[in-house]
Design a protein around this motif. Structure first.
Motif, PDB file in Angstrom:
ATOM      1  N   THR A 172       0.780  -1.277  -0.096  1.00 21.11           N
ATOM      2  CA  THR A 172      -0.030  -0.074   0.042  1.00 21.11           C
ATOM      3  C   THR A 172       0.887   1.395  -0.061  1.00 21.11           C
ATOM      4  O   THR A 172       2.117   1.248   0.353  1.00 21.11           O
ATOM      5  N   THR A 173       0.098   2.293  -0.335  1.00 21.62           N
ATOM      6  CA  THR A 173       0.862   3.541  -0.347  1.00 21.62           C
ATOM      7  C   THR A 173       1.232   4.204   0.989  1.00 21.62           C
ATOM      8  O   THR A 173       2.401   4.681   1.115  1.00 21.62           O
ATOM      9  N   MET A 174       0.457   3.816   1.997  1.00 25.27           N
ATOM     10  CA  MET A 174       1.008   4.067   3.342  1.00 25.27           C
ATOM     11  C   MET A 174       2.272   3.480   3.657  1.00 25.27           C
ATOM     12  O   MET A 174       3.384   4.062   4.260  1.00 25.27           O
ATOM     13  N   ILE A 175       2.522   2.100   3.506  1.00 21.01           N
ATOM     14  CA  ILE A 175       3.822   1.620   4.006  1.00 21.01           C
ATOM     15  C   ILE A 175       4.842   1.792   2.763  1.00 21.01           C
ATOM     16  O   ILE A 175       6.012   2.191   3.342  1.00 21.01           O
ATOM     17  N   THR A 176       4.524   2.310   1.764  1.00 20.92           N
ATOM     18  CA  THR A 176       5.475   2.823   0.964  1.00 20.92           C
ATOM     19  C   THR A 176       6.183   3.940   1.327  1.00 20.92           C
ATOM     20  O   THR A 176       7.366   4.273   1.577  1.00 20.92           O
ATOM     21  N   ASP A 177       5.296   4.961   1.932  1.00 20.08           N
ATOM     22  CA  ASP A 177       5.692   6.360   2.222  1.00 20.08           C
ATOM     23  C   ASP A 177       6.467   6.114   3.555  1.00 20.08           C
ATOM     24  O   ASP A 177       7.606   6.755   3.762  1.00 20.08           O
ATOM     25  N   LEU A 178       6.027   5.164   4.475  1.00 14.93           N
ATOM     26  CA  LEU A 178       6.838   4.797   5.717  1.00 14.93           C
ATOM     27  C   LEU A 178       8.257   4.209   5.422  1.00 14.93           C
ATOM     28  O   LEU A 178       9.179   4.807   5.928  1.00 14.93           O
ATOM     29  N   VAL A 179       8.291   3.588   4.633  1.00 14.94           N
ATOM     30  CA  VAL A 179       9.624   2.657   4.275  1.00 14.94           C
ATOM     31  C   VAL A 179      10.554   3.897   3.732  1.00 14.94           C
ATOM     32  O   VAL A 179      11.644   3.950   3.912  1.00 14.94           O
ATOM     33  N   THR A 180       9.948   4.725   2.953  1.00 15.42           N
ATOM     34  CA  THR A 180      10.706   5.830   2.072  1.00 15.42           C
ATOM     35  C   THR A 180      11.376   6.714   2.981  1.00 15.42           C
ATOM     36  O   THR A 180      12.453   6.963   2.842  1.00 15.42           O
ATOM     37  N   HIS A 181      10.483   7.117   4.146  1.00 17.30           N
ATOM     38  CA  HIS A 181      11.030   8.002   5.217  1.00 17.30           C
ATOM     39  C   HIS A 181      12.174   7.398   6.187  1.00 17.30           C
ATOM     40  O   HIS A 181      13.070   7.950   6.211  1.00 17.30           O
ATOM     41  N   ILE A 182      12.075   6.067   6.145  1.00 21.97           N
ATOM     42  CA  ILE A 182      13.152   5.423   6.854  1.00 21.97           C
ATOM     43  C   ILE A 182      14.313   5.154   6.168  1.00 21.97           C
ATOM     44  O   ILE A 182      15.489   5.041   6.589  1.00 21.97           O
TER      45      ILE A 182
END
Length: 303
Positions: free
Chosen positions: A33-43
Protein backbone atom coordinates in the motif's frame (compact mmCIF):
# COMPACT_ATOMS: atom_id res chain seq x y z
CA UNK A 1 -9.21 -25.18 -10.91
CA UNK A 2 -8.42 -21.62 -12.09
CA UNK A 3 -6.99 -20.89 -8.65
CA UNK A 4 -4.59 -23.88 -8.85
CA UNK A 5 -3.48 -22.93 -12.37
CA UNK A 6 -2.80 -19.34 -11.23
CA UNK A 7 -0.66 -20.51 -8.32
CA UNK A 8 1.34 -22.87 -10.55
CA UNK A 9 1.87 -20.19 -13.19
CA UNK A 10 2.93 -17.72 -10.51
CA UNK A 11 5.50 -20.21 -9.20
CA UNK A 12 6.91 -20.76 -12.71
CA UNK A 13 6.98 -17.01 -13.38
CA UNK A 14 8.79 -16.30 -10.11
CA UNK A 15 11.47 -18.85 -10.95
CA UNK A 16 11.90 -17.48 -14.46
CA UNK A 17 12.23 -13.82 -13.57
CA UNK A 18 14.31 -14.10 -10.40
CA UNK A 19 17.46 -11.96 -10.70
CA UNK A 20 16.27 -10.54 -14.02
CA UNK A 21 16.37 -6.95 -12.71
CA UNK A 22 19.64 -5.06 -12.09
CA UNK A 23 20.59 -3.83 -8.62
CA UNK A 24 22.76 -0.88 -7.58
CA UNK A 25 23.87 -2.70 -4.45
CA UNK A 26 21.01 -1.41 -2.32
CA UNK A 27 18.40 -3.72 -0.86
CA UNK A 28 15.42 -4.22 -3.17
CA UNK A 29 12.29 -3.48 -1.12
CA UNK A 30 8.75 -4.03 -2.38
CA UNK A 31 5.81 -2.54 -0.53
CA UNK A 32 2.10 -2.98 -1.09
CA UNK A 33 0.00 0.00 0.00
CA UNK A 34 0.92 3.65 -0.40
CA UNK A 35 1.00 4.14 3.38
CA UNK A 36 3.69 1.46 3.77
CA UNK A 37 5.63 2.79 0.78
CA UNK A 38 5.66 6.26 2.33
CA UNK A 39 6.84 4.90 5.70
CA UNK A 40 9.67 2.77 4.28
CA UNK A 41 10.78 5.70 2.11
CA UNK A 42 11.01 7.97 5.15
CA UNK A 43 13.16 5.43 6.98
CA UNK A 44 15.29 4.12 4.12
CA UNK A 45 15.78 7.19 1.99
CA UNK A 46 18.14 6.61 -0.94
CA UNK A 47 19.78 3.62 0.73
CA UNK A 48 17.01 1.33 -0.51
CA UNK A 49 15.51 0.50 -3.90
CA UNK A 50 11.81 0.84 -3.04
CA UNK A 51 9.00 -0.18 -5.35
CA UNK A 52 5.37 0.20 -4.30
CA UNK A 53 2.81 -2.05 -5.96
CA UNK A 54 -0.24 0.13 -5.37
CA UNK A 55 -0.75 3.75 -6.28
CA UNK A 56 -3.14 6.51 -5.28
CA UNK A 57 -6.79 5.49 -5.22
CA UNK A 58 -6.04 1.76 -5.39
CA UNK A 59 -8.17 -0.53 -3.21
CA UNK A 60 -5.91 -3.13 -1.54
CA UNK A 61 -8.85 -5.38 -0.65
CA UNK A 62 -9.51 -6.10 -4.33
CA UNK A 63 -5.99 -5.71 -5.74
CA UNK A 64 -4.67 -8.51 -7.96
CA UNK A 65 -1.00 -8.96 -8.79
CA UNK A 66 -0.02 -8.38 -12.41
CA UNK A 67 2.89 -10.13 -14.13
CA UNK A 68 4.93 -6.97 -13.55
CA UNK A 69 4.14 -7.12 -9.84
CA UNK A 70 5.23 -10.74 -9.61
CA UNK A 71 8.52 -9.77 -11.27
CA UNK A 72 9.09 -7.04 -8.68
CA UNK A 73 8.23 -9.41 -5.85
CA UNK A 74 10.51 -12.12 -7.20
CA UNK A 75 13.48 -9.75 -7.17
CA UNK A 76 12.82 -8.33 -3.71
CA UNK A 77 15.08 -8.80 -0.74
CA UNK A 78 12.24 -7.79 1.57
CA UNK A 79 8.51 -7.39 1.05
CA UNK A 80 6.51 -5.21 3.45
CA UNK A 81 2.74 -5.62 3.43
CA UNK A 82 -0.14 -4.73 5.71
CA UNK A 83 -1.31 -8.14 6.82
CA UNK A 84 -4.57 -9.07 8.57
CA UNK A 85 -5.89 -9.96 5.09
CA UNK A 86 -5.82 -6.33 3.96
CA UNK A 87 -4.33 -7.49 0.65
CA UNK A 88 -6.67 -10.48 0.47
CA UNK A 89 -5.94 -11.49 -3.11
CA UNK A 90 -2.16 -11.40 -2.62
CA UNK A 91 -1.94 -13.84 0.30
CA UNK A 92 -1.13 -16.86 -1.89
CA UNK A 93 1.46 -14.88 -3.84
CA UNK A 94 3.22 -13.94 -0.59
CA UNK A 95 3.24 -17.60 0.42
CA UNK A 96 5.00 -18.42 -2.85
CA UNK A 97 7.55 -15.69 -2.16
CA UNK A 98 8.38 -17.36 1.16
CA UNK A 99 8.86 -20.69 -0.62
CA UNK A 100 11.45 -18.93 -2.82
CA UNK A 101 13.25 -17.69 0.34
CA UNK A 102 12.10 -14.10 -0.16
CA UNK A 103 11.31 -12.59 3.24
CA UNK A 104 7.83 -11.13 3.59
CA UNK A 105 6.98 -8.94 6.58
CA UNK A 106 3.48 -7.97 7.70
CA UNK A 107 3.69 -4.59 9.44
CA UNK A 108 0.66 -5.58 11.53
CA UNK A 109 2.99 -7.99 13.37
CA UNK A 110 4.29 -4.92 15.20
CA UNK A 111 1.03 -4.73 17.17
CA UNK A 112 -0.24 -6.80 20.08
CA UNK A 113 -3.39 -8.58 18.94
CA UNK A 114 -5.04 -7.49 22.20
CA UNK A 115 -5.03 -3.93 20.85
CA UNK A 116 -6.63 -4.86 17.53
CA UNK A 117 -10.31 -4.34 16.75
CA UNK A 118 -12.01 -7.67 16.15
CA UNK A 119 -14.64 -8.54 13.56
CA UNK A 120 -16.64 -11.71 13.19
CA UNK A 121 -17.32 -10.80 9.56
CA UNK A 122 -13.75 -10.43 8.29
CA UNK A 123 -11.41 -13.23 7.26
CA UNK A 124 -8.64 -12.33 9.71
CA UNK A 125 -11.05 -11.65 12.58
CA UNK A 126 -9.29 -8.30 12.98
CA UNK A 127 -9.81 -4.91 11.37
CA UNK A 128 -6.76 -4.35 9.10
CA UNK A 129 -7.03 -0.53 8.91
CA UNK A 130 -4.46 -0.12 11.66
CA UNK A 131 -2.83 3.06 10.26
CA UNK A 132 -5.73 5.24 11.42
CA UNK A 133 -4.38 5.33 14.95
CA UNK A 134 -1.15 7.32 14.95
CA UNK A 135 0.04 5.40 18.01
CA UNK A 136 -0.15 2.20 15.93
CA UNK A 137 1.90 3.85 13.20
CA UNK A 138 4.55 4.82 15.73
CA UNK A 139 4.90 1.18 16.80
CA UNK A 140 5.02 0.11 13.17
CA UNK A 141 7.73 2.70 12.47
CA UNK A 142 9.95 1.17 15.16
CA UNK A 143 9.20 -2.29 13.79
CA UNK A 144 10.19 -1.34 10.24
CA UNK A 145 13.38 0.31 11.49
CA UNK A 146 14.25 -2.92 13.29
CA UNK A 147 13.55 -5.14 10.28
CA UNK A 148 15.52 -2.94 7.89
CA UNK A 149 18.43 -2.75 10.34
CA UNK A 150 18.52 -6.54 10.62
CA UNK A 151 18.55 -6.94 6.85
CA UNK A 152 20.99 -4.09 6.19
CA UNK A 153 23.12 -3.58 9.34
CA UNK A 154 25.62 -1.27 7.63
CA UNK A 155 22.86 1.36 7.38
CA UNK A 156 21.37 0.71 10.83
CA UNK A 157 22.44 4.10 12.23
CA UNK A 158 20.79 5.91 9.32
CA UNK A 159 17.56 3.92 9.64
CA UNK A 160 17.43 4.60 13.37
CA UNK A 161 18.06 8.33 12.93
CA UNK A 162 15.44 8.62 10.19
CA UNK A 163 13.01 6.63 12.31
CA UNK A 164 13.60 8.94 15.28
CA UNK A 165 12.92 12.01 13.14
CA UNK A 166 9.77 10.49 11.71
CA UNK A 167 8.48 9.53 15.17
CA UNK A 168 8.81 13.17 16.23
CA UNK A 169 6.71 14.17 13.21
CA UNK A 170 4.10 11.56 14.14
CA UNK A 171 3.87 12.87 17.71
CA UNK A 172 3.35 16.38 16.34
CA UNK A 173 0.65 15.02 14.00
CA UNK A 174 -1.15 13.31 16.88
CA UNK A 175 -1.19 16.55 18.89
CA UNK A 176 -2.49 18.51 15.88
CA UNK A 177 -5.27 15.98 15.28
CA UNK A 178 -6.46 16.21 18.88
CA UNK A 179 -6.38 20.00 18.75
CA UNK A 180 -8.48 20.15 15.57
CA UNK A 181 -10.99 17.60 16.85
CA UNK A 182 -11.38 19.50 20.13
CA UNK A 183 -13.16 22.25 18.16
CA UNK A 184 -15.98 19.84 17.22
CA UNK A 185 -18.70 19.25 19.87
CA UNK A 186 -18.75 15.65 21.08
CA UNK A 187 -22.35 15.07 19.99
CA UNK A 188 -21.33 15.86 16.39
CA UNK A 189 -18.48 13.35 16.30
CA UNK A 190 -20.27 10.77 14.13
CA UNK A 191 -18.39 9.65 11.04
CA UNK A 192 -20.37 7.92 8.25
CA UNK A 193 -18.27 6.60 5.35
CA UNK A 194 -18.40 4.17 2.44
CA UNK A 195 -16.83 1.25 4.30
CA UNK A 196 -15.57 0.43 7.79
CA UNK A 197 -12.05 1.83 7.42
CA UNK A 198 -12.09 4.31 10.31
CA UNK A 199 -12.75 2.23 13.43
CA UNK A 200 -9.21 2.74 14.78
CA UNK A 201 -9.60 6.46 14.15
CA UNK A 202 -12.89 6.48 16.04
CA UNK A 203 -11.43 4.52 18.95
CA UNK A 204 -8.37 6.76 19.21
CA UNK A 205 -10.06 10.13 18.74
CA UNK A 206 -13.56 9.72 20.14
CA UNK A 207 -15.77 9.32 17.07
CA UNK A 208 -18.72 7.00 16.55
CA UNK A 209 -17.91 5.43 13.19
CA UNK A 210 -20.39 3.78 10.83
CA UNK A 211 -19.48 2.31 7.44
CA UNK A 212 -22.03 1.45 4.78
CA UNK A 213 -19.98 -1.53 3.62
CA UNK A 214 -18.05 -3.87 5.90
CA UNK A 215 -14.33 -3.91 6.68
CA UNK A 216 -13.56 -5.15 3.19
CA UNK A 217 -14.86 -3.40 0.08
CA UNK A 218 -15.52 -6.88 -1.30
CA UNK A 219 -18.62 -6.78 0.91
CA UNK A 220 -21.54 -5.20 -0.91
CA UNK A 221 -24.08 -2.98 0.83
CA UNK A 222 -27.70 -4.07 0.31
CA UNK A 223 -30.85 -1.98 0.04
CA UNK A 224 -31.72 -2.69 3.68
CA UNK A 225 -28.24 -1.56 4.78
CA UNK A 226 -28.78 1.75 3.00
CA UNK A 227 -32.24 2.23 4.52
CA UNK A 228 -31.07 1.38 8.03
CA UNK A 229 -28.16 3.79 7.83
CA UNK A 230 -30.44 6.51 6.41
CA UNK A 231 -32.65 6.14 9.47
CA UNK A 232 -29.60 6.34 11.73
CA UNK A 233 -28.44 9.57 10.05
CA UNK A 234 -31.85 11.15 10.51
CA UNK A 235 -32.18 10.04 14.14
CA UNK A 236 -28.67 11.28 15.02
CA UNK A 237 -29.02 14.49 12.96
CA UNK A 238 -25.78 13.76 11.11
CA UNK A 239 -24.93 16.75 8.94
CA UNK A 240 -22.57 15.12 6.44
CA UNK A 241 -21.39 11.76 5.12
CA UNK A 242 -18.16 11.03 3.27
CA UNK A 243 -16.99 9.25 0.15
CA UNK A 244 -13.57 7.58 -0.05
CA UNK A 245 -10.92 7.99 -2.70
CA UNK A 246 -10.45 4.23 -3.17
CA UNK A 247 -14.16 3.26 -3.10
CA UNK A 248 -16.76 4.09 -5.79
CA UNK A 249 -18.95 6.94 -4.56
CA UNK A 250 -22.21 5.42 -5.80
CA UNK A 251 -22.95 3.76 -2.46
CA UNK A 252 -22.73 7.05 -0.55
CA UNK A 253 -24.76 8.80 -3.24
CA UNK A 254 -27.42 6.10 -2.81
CA UNK A 255 -27.34 6.72 0.94
CA UNK A 256 -27.73 10.46 0.44
CA UNK A 257 -30.69 9.85 -1.88
CA UNK A 258 -32.31 7.54 0.70
CA UNK A 259 -32.01 10.24 3.38
CA UNK A 260 -33.36 12.92 1.05
CA UNK A 261 -36.32 10.70 0.12
CA UNK A 262 -37.37 10.82 3.78
CA UNK A 263 -37.55 14.64 3.60
CA UNK A 264 -34.24 15.12 5.36
CA UNK A 265 -31.00 16.49 4.02
CA UNK A 266 -27.47 15.22 4.42
CA UNK A 267 -24.48 16.65 2.59
CA UNK A 268 -21.54 14.79 1.11
CA UNK A 269 -18.85 16.36 3.25
CA UNK A 270 -15.95 15.54 0.97
CA UNK A 271 -13.65 12.73 -0.08
CA UNK A 272 -11.52 10.99 2.55
CA UNK A 273 -8.39 8.96 1.94
CA UNK A 274 -8.90 5.54 3.50
CA UNK A 275 -7.05 2.59 1.92
CA UNK A 276 -4.66 4.69 -0.17
CA UNK A 277 -2.89 8.04 0.01
CA UNK A 278 -3.39 10.90 -2.43
CA UNK A 279 -1.34 11.61 -5.53
CA UNK A 280 2.44 11.53 -5.22
CA UNK A 281 3.95 14.98 -4.85
CA UNK A 282 0.96 16.41 -2.96
CA UNK A 283 0.60 16.79 0.83
CA UNK A 284 -2.09 14.10 0.75
CA UNK A 285 0.42 11.80 -0.94
CA UNK A 286 2.11 11.33 2.45
CA UNK A 287 0.72 9.60 5.53
CA UNK A 288 1.00 12.75 7.65
CA UNK A 289 -0.52 15.01 4.98
CA UNK A 290 -3.33 12.52 4.37
CA UNK A 291 -4.21 12.33 8.05
CA UNK A 292 -4.28 16.11 8.48
CA UNK A 293 -6.40 16.51 5.35
CA UNK A 294 -8.89 13.86 6.51
CA UNK A 295 -9.31 15.38 9.96
CA UNK A 296 -9.73 18.91 8.62
CA UNK A 297 -12.29 17.67 6.09
CA UNK A 298 -14.27 15.73 8.69
CA UNK A 299 -14.34 18.50 11.30
CA UNK A 300 -15.19 21.25 8.77
CA UNK A 301 -18.11 19.27 7.33
CA UNK A 302 -19.58 18.17 10.67
CA UNK A 303 -19.42 21.54 12.44
Amino acid sequence: MKKIVFILLTFVFISACKDSEPSNGNLNIVTTTTMITDLVTHIGGDKLNIQGLMGSGVDPHLYKASEGDVSKLANADLIFYGGLHLEGKLVEVFQKMESQHIKTIAVSDALDTKTLIGSEYFASNYDPHIWFDVNNWELITNFVVQKLSEANPENKALFEENGKTYLEELKSLDADIKSIISTLPEEKRILVTAHDAFNYFGQAYGFEVVGLQGLSTATEAGVQDVQNLATFIIDKKVKAVFVESSVPKRTIEALQAAVNSKNHNVEIGGTLYSDALGNAGTPEGTYIGMFRYNVNTIVSALK
